[in-house]
Enzyme design. Structure first.
Site, short mmCIF file in Angstrom:
data_model
loop_
_atom_site.label_atom_id
_atom_site.label_comp_id
_atom_site.label_asym_id
_atom_site.label_seq_id
_atom_site.Cartn_x
_atom_site.Cartn_y
_atom_site.Cartn_z
N HIS A 29 3.73 -2.04 3.29
CA HIS A 29 3.55 -1.06 2.79
C HIS A 29 5.24 -0.47 1.64
O HIS A 29 6.04 -1.95 1.92
CB HIS A 29 3.62 0.10 3.56
CG HIS A 29 2.40 -0.79 4.11
ND1 HIS A 29 1.64 -1.00 5.23
CD2 HIS A 29 1.36 0.85 3.28
CE1 HIS A 29 0.72 -0.81 5.32
NE2 HIS A 29 0.27 -0.03 4.84
N HIS A 57 -5.83 9.19 1.08
CA HIS A 57 -4.79 8.43 1.91
C HIS A 57 -5.95 8.74 3.47
O HIS A 57 -5.69 9.22 3.86
CB HIS A 57 -3.93 7.66 2.14
CG HIS A 57 -3.29 6.83 3.51
ND1 HIS A 57 -4.24 6.94 4.41
CD2 HIS A 57 -3.25 6.12 2.14
CE1 HIS A 57 -3.59 5.50 4.89
NE2 HIS A 57 -3.20 4.38 3.38
N ASP A 106 1.21 -1.09 -0.27
CA ASP A 106 -0.11 0.19 0.05
C ASP A 106 0.52 1.58 0.24
O ASP A 106 2.34 1.45 -0.05
CB ASP A 106 -0.80 0.07 1.42
CG ASP A 106 -2.16 -0.98 1.53
OD1 ASP A 106 -2.19 -1.43 -0.25
OD2 ASP A 106 -2.66 -0.77 1.83
N ASP A 107 0.10 2.29 -0.29
CA ASP A 107 0.73 4.03 -0.43
C ASP A 107 1.40 4.01 -0.86
O ASP A 107 2.41 4.98 -0.57
CB ASP A 107 0.68 4.04 1.51
CG ASP A 107 -0.23 3.60 2.09
OD1 ASP A 107 -0.86 4.28 1.83
OD2 ASP A 107 0.29 4.22 3.54
N HIS A 151 -6.09 2.80 -4.10
CA HIS A 151 -6.42 3.12 -2.84
C HIS A 151 -6.62 4.64 -2.60
O HIS A 151 -6.23 4.88 -1.73
CB HIS A 151 -4.45 1.83 -2.33
CG HIS A 151 -4.82 2.62 -0.73
ND1 HIS A 151 -5.28 2.03 -0.26
CD2 HIS A 151 -3.55 2.79 0.38
CE1 HIS A 151 -4.93 2.29 1.55
NE2 HIS A 151 -3.56 2.59 1.61
#
Length: 297
Positions: free
Chosen positions: A261, A169, A113-114, A165
């Protein structure tokens, strides 16, 4: 009397001479006369003017024709992308399971993620995945992807899957409907513009979604998921490779949906983590094998 006889002999002699002379003239005339046309040898015939033209036409070389244009080679058809069988699904707990019970159950889904954040870290992760012949989903934030579209392309070109995503965020569960939808739609549009296709997987930030977000993700053509195995690499005290590995292995189960991540210590842990998963006889599930229509979310 004698005189008459002499005259007779003389006359007879003259007649004989005349006859012989006539025979000689006839013989010369016959030899000098041209032979009949039908008996002439073919190569002795002198063609008439018309015949000469005909002969010239028949014996002249035909004009050189232009070479026929060679047909252009047909372009080779582009190699078709192999069709991946959709033989796994995701259950209501976000665990991956085979449709056919005879297929391997000991698989994991790798996710990050991210991103995209840092080219060096991302490239190292992609290299590690490639060495292990592993596929993963990279869930990207729109504001990061907009700043570094070259990294979005890199993920795509290296054969990995891009997920949505959200743009900023943020906790989509707390957003008004219009804002929530924009957070999702803008990422879809951006990724489509960069790599030519929109994401087919969605993960809400913090795992916070709810029914409205699930419906929106589905309407946008994506499978909604959170995770079933958290590496805890985002928590304080877990910024060490071995701790990341141990956290994943402690939660390991068949069909694990592993959350990680794009972080330096996760990158450092990745090669050893994948090696230990292989030693435990786990396979790495290609996200393209997940059937969204068969899944429970």
């Amino acid at each position: 009397m004698l005189r008459m006889r002499n005259i007779g002999w003389i006359a007879a002699g003259l007649l004989l001479v005349a006859a012989l002379a006539g025979c000689g003239s006839a013989g010369e005339g016959t030899d000098a006369s041209p032979p009949p046309a039908e008996s002439a040898a073919p190569d002795s015939v002198v063609p008439s003017e018309g015949d000469a033209e005909t002969e010239e036409t028949e014996t002249a070389q035909p004009p050189q024709s232009e070479p026929e244009a060679q047909p252009k080679p047909e372009p080779e058809p582009e190699a078709e992308t192999p069709t991946v069988e959709k033989d796994y699904y995701m259950d209501g707990s976000y665990i991956l399971r085979p449709k056919d019970e005879s297929d391997p159950k000991k698989v994991v889904l790798l996710t990050f993620d991210d991103g995209p954040k840092d080219e060096e870290t991302l490239t190292s992760m992609l290299d590690t995945l490639e060495r292990h012949r592993a596929k993963a989903i990279f869930f990207l934030n729109g504001y990061r992807a907009e700043k570094k579209p070259e990294l979005v392309k890199l993920i795509h070109e290296r054969g990995q899957t891009i997920g949505n995503h959200s743009w900023d965020h943020i906790d989509l569960k707390k957003e008004p409907q219009e804002s929530m939808e924009k957070q999702i739609d803008d990422v879809q549009a951006l990724v489509r513009d960069i790599v030519g296709q929109a994401p087919t997987f969605f993960r809400p930030p913090f795992g916070s979604g709810g029914d409205a977000v699930k419906k929106k993700a589905k309407d946008a053509g994506m499978l909604y998921m959170t995770w079933s195995n958290g590496s805890r690499d985002w928590e304080k005290g877990y910024d060490e490779p071995r701790k990341v590995i141990d956290s994943v292995l402690e939660q390991l189960h068949p069909g694990s949906n592993i959350l990680m991540h794009e972080l330096a210590w996760t990158d450092e842990a990745l090669d050893e983590l994948l090696t230990e998963l292989e030693e435990r006889e786990y396979g790495f599930l290609d996200p393209e094998r997940i059937d969204p229509d068969y899944s429970k979310n």
